[in-house]
Structures are given as structure tokens and as C-alpha cells.
Design a protein around this motif. Structure first.
Motif, PDB file in Angstrom:
ATOM      1  N   SER A 154       0.865  -1.175   0.000  1.00  0.00           N
ATOM      2  CA  SER A 154       0.000   0.000   0.000  1.00  0.00           C
ATOM      3  C   SER A 154       0.900   1.222   0.000  1.00  0.00           C
ATOM      4  O   SER A 154       1.940   1.246   0.665  1.00  0.00           O
ATOM      5  CB  SER A 154      -0.946  -0.002   1.197  1.00  0.00           C
ATOM      6  OG  SER A 154      -0.213  -0.131   2.386  1.00  0.00           O
ATOM      7  N   LEU A 155       0.494   2.200  -0.787  1.00  0.00           N
ATOM      8  CA  LEU A 155       1.306   3.392  -0.981  1.00  0.00           C
ATOM      9  C   LEU A 155       0.459   4.603  -0.612  1.00  0.00           C
ATOM     10  O   LEU A 155      -0.635   4.764  -1.159  1.00  0.00           O
ATOM     11  CB  LEU A 155       1.705   3.445  -2.460  1.00  0.00           C
ATOM     12  CG  LEU A 155       2.876   4.310  -2.882  1.00  0.00           C
ATOM     13  CD1 LEU A 155       3.239   4.000  -4.320  1.00  0.00           C
ATOM     14  CD2 LEU A 155       2.568   5.779  -2.757  1.00  0.00           C
ATOM     15  N   ASN A 156       0.962   5.416   0.304  1.00  0.00           N
ATOM     16  CA  ASN A 156       0.232   6.618   0.689  1.00  0.00           C
ATOM     17  C   ASN A 156       0.964   7.842   0.130  1.00  0.00           C
ATOM     18  O   ASN A 156       2.023   8.206   0.630  1.00  0.00           O
ATOM     19  CB  ASN A 156       0.128   6.694   2.216  1.00  0.00           C
ATOM     20  CG  ASN A 156      -0.730   7.867   2.651  1.00  0.00           C
ATOM     21  OD1 ASN A 156      -0.739   8.924   2.037  1.00  0.00           O
ATOM     22  ND2 ASN A 156      -1.454   7.672   3.739  1.00  0.00           N
ATOM     23  N   PRO A 157       0.424   8.470  -0.934  1.00  0.00           N
ATOM     24  CA  PRO A 157       1.109   9.595  -1.566  1.00  0.00           C
ATOM     25  C   PRO A 157       1.230  10.822  -0.662  1.00  0.00           C
ATOM     26  O   PRO A 157       2.102  11.661  -0.862  1.00  0.00           O
ATOM     27  CB  PRO A 157       0.242   9.934  -2.785  1.00  0.00           C
ATOM     28  CG  PRO A 157      -0.751   8.836  -2.921  1.00  0.00           C
ATOM     29  CD  PRO A 157      -0.835   8.141  -1.599  1.00  0.00           C
ATOM     30  N   THR A 158       0.365  10.907   0.362  1.00  0.00           N
ATOM     31  CA  THR A 158       0.387  12.062   1.259  1.00  0.00           C
ATOM     32  C   THR A 158       1.500  11.956   2.298  1.00  0.00           C
ATOM     33  O   THR A 158       2.184  12.926   2.588  1.00  0.00           O
ATOM     34  CB  THR A 158      -0.970  12.204   1.985  1.00  0.00           C
ATOM     35  OG1 THR A 158      -2.006  12.060   1.017  1.00  0.00           O
ATOM     36  CG2 THR A 158      -1.091  13.557   2.652  1.00  0.00           C
ATOM     37  N   THR A 159       1.685  10.746   2.843  1.00  0.00           N
ATOM     38  CA  THR A 159       2.702  10.571   3.886  1.00  0.00           C
ATOM     39  C   THR A 159       4.032  10.086   3.321  1.00  0.00           C
ATOM     40  O   THR A 159       5.056  10.157   3.987  1.00  0.00           O
ATOM     41  CB  THR A 159       2.243   9.533   4.937  1.00  0.00           C
ATOM     42  OG1 THR A 159       2.053   8.275   4.273  1.00  0.00           O
ATOM     43  CG2 THR A 159       0.954   9.967   5.609  1.00  0.00           C
ATOM     44  N   GLY A 160       4.014   9.556   2.089  1.00  0.00           N
ATOM     45  CA  GLY A 160       5.248   9.048   1.494  1.00  0.00           C
ATOM     46  C   GLY A 160       5.619   7.665   1.991  1.00  0.00           C
ATOM     47  O   GLY A 160       6.740   7.212   1.819  1.00  0.00           O
ATOM     48  N   VAL A 187       4.306   0.451   2.097  1.00  0.00           N
ATOM     49  CA  VAL A 187       4.365  -0.724   2.968  1.00  0.00           C
ATOM     50  C   VAL A 187       4.075  -1.982   2.155  1.00  0.00           C
ATOM     51  O   VAL A 187       3.048  -2.071   1.481  1.00  0.00           O
ATOM     52  CB  VAL A 187       3.342  -0.620   4.126  1.00  0.00           C
ATOM     53  CG1 VAL A 187       3.370  -1.883   4.985  1.00  0.00           C
ATOM     54  CG2 VAL A 187       3.620   0.606   4.976  1.00  0.00           C
ATOM     55  N   PHE A 188       5.013  -2.931   2.217  1.00  0.00           N
ATOM     56  CA  PHE A 188       4.794  -4.254   1.619  1.00  0.00           C
ATOM     57  C   PHE A 188       4.284  -5.143   2.747  1.00  0.00           C
ATOM     58  O   PHE A 188       4.937  -5.269   3.775  1.00  0.00           O
ATOM     59  CB  PHE A 188       6.101  -4.828   1.067  1.00  0.00           C
ATOM     60  CG  PHE A 188       6.570  -4.132  -0.173  1.00  0.00           C
ATOM     61  CD1 PHE A 188       6.123  -4.520  -1.427  1.00  0.00           C
ATOM     62  CD2 PHE A 188       7.452  -3.071  -0.081  1.00  0.00           C
ATOM     63  CE1 PHE A 188       6.550  -3.871  -2.575  1.00  0.00           C
ATOM     64  CE2 PHE A 188       7.883  -2.412  -1.224  1.00  0.00           C
ATOM     65  CZ  PHE A 188       7.431  -2.815  -2.469  1.00  0.00           C
ATOM     66  N   HIS A 189       3.118  -5.760   2.542  1.00  0.00           N
ATOM     67  CA  HIS A 189       2.512  -6.553   3.609  1.00  0.00           C
ATOM     68  C   HIS A 189       3.155  -7.924   3.730  1.00  0.00           C
ATOM     69  O   HIS A 189       3.231  -8.473   4.817  1.00  0.00           O
ATOM     70  CB  HIS A 189       1.006  -6.642   3.384  1.00  0.00           C
ATOM     71  CG  HIS A 189       0.396  -5.275   3.256  1.00  0.00           C
ATOM     72  ND1 HIS A 189       0.327  -4.398   4.310  1.00  0.00           N
ATOM     73  CD2 HIS A 189      -0.085  -4.616   2.182  1.00  0.00           C
ATOM     74  CE1 HIS A 189      -0.204  -3.254   3.893  1.00  0.00           C
ATOM     75  NE2 HIS A 189      -0.458  -3.357   2.608  1.00  0.00           N
TER      76      HIS A 189
END
Length: 101
Positions: A60-66, A69-71
Motif C-alpha cells: 500500500s502506498l500513501n502519496p500524502t505521507t510518502g 508498505v509491503f505486507h
């Protein structure tokens, strides 16, 4: 204000099946930067399911926080990762870092 070179943290080695968190951050840019991640110079899509190339990846990639995370990492996630911080004034990129799985 153009972003400065973001600080990227990429784990050097992660056992198969474990979680891996990659972080990218800079705080000089205004307005606030959004972040995009690249593996071996290929952009990682924020929406994994929409991109056939990444069907096997569970991240999952959060463009806001940078945060990326690979689960459950697998061999295919090995590569050189880099991040770009972007805002209206421009962009800045961190050095590529190797992550071994």
C-alpha cells in the motif's frame, strides 16, 4: 517553495513473507509535497490492483505521507527503490536504495 531532496529510508534486507516499510519525507516544500515511489526506475502505482505489472505485489502506498508498505514481501520485490517529492513548485528525488528480499 520547491521541495528539497526527500529523506528516504529503505530496509536493506527483508525476509520473504515479512512486512517492509519504506519512508520518504521532506518538509521544506510549500504547498506540501506528494510522494511517488519507483522500483528500478518504474513508477509504483498507488492503486496496485489497477496495474497488471504489480498484481503479485501486496503493498500500500500513501502519496500524502510518502509511506510504502509491503505486507508480505516476495523475491519479486527486490530492487532499487527511490522516491520523488512533488508540489506545484517542482520536485526532488532521493538516491536509489537497494532492498534485498
Amino acid at each position: 517553495v520547491k521541495p528539497v531532496t526527500p529523506r528516504c529510508t529503505v530496509p536493506k534486507a527483508v525476509p520473504v513473507g515479512k512486512t517492509a516499510s519504506l519512508h520518504c519525507h521532506e518538509n521544506e516544500g510549500y504547498p506540501k509535497s506528494t510522494y511517488s515511489w519507483y522500483r528500478n526506475s518504474e513508477p509504483l502505482s498507488p492503486d496496485v490492483k489497477s496495474n497488471a505489472r504489480f498484481q503479485n505485489s501486496s503493498y500500500s502506498l500513501n502519496p500524502t505521507t510518502g509511506t510504502l508498505v509491503f505486507h508480505a514481501v516476495h523475491k519479486g520485490d527486490t530492487g532499487r527503490y527511490s522516491c520523488i517529492a512533488t508540489n506545484d513548485a517542482g520536485f526532488a528525488k532521493c538516491e536509489e536504495q537497494e532492498m534485498e528480499v
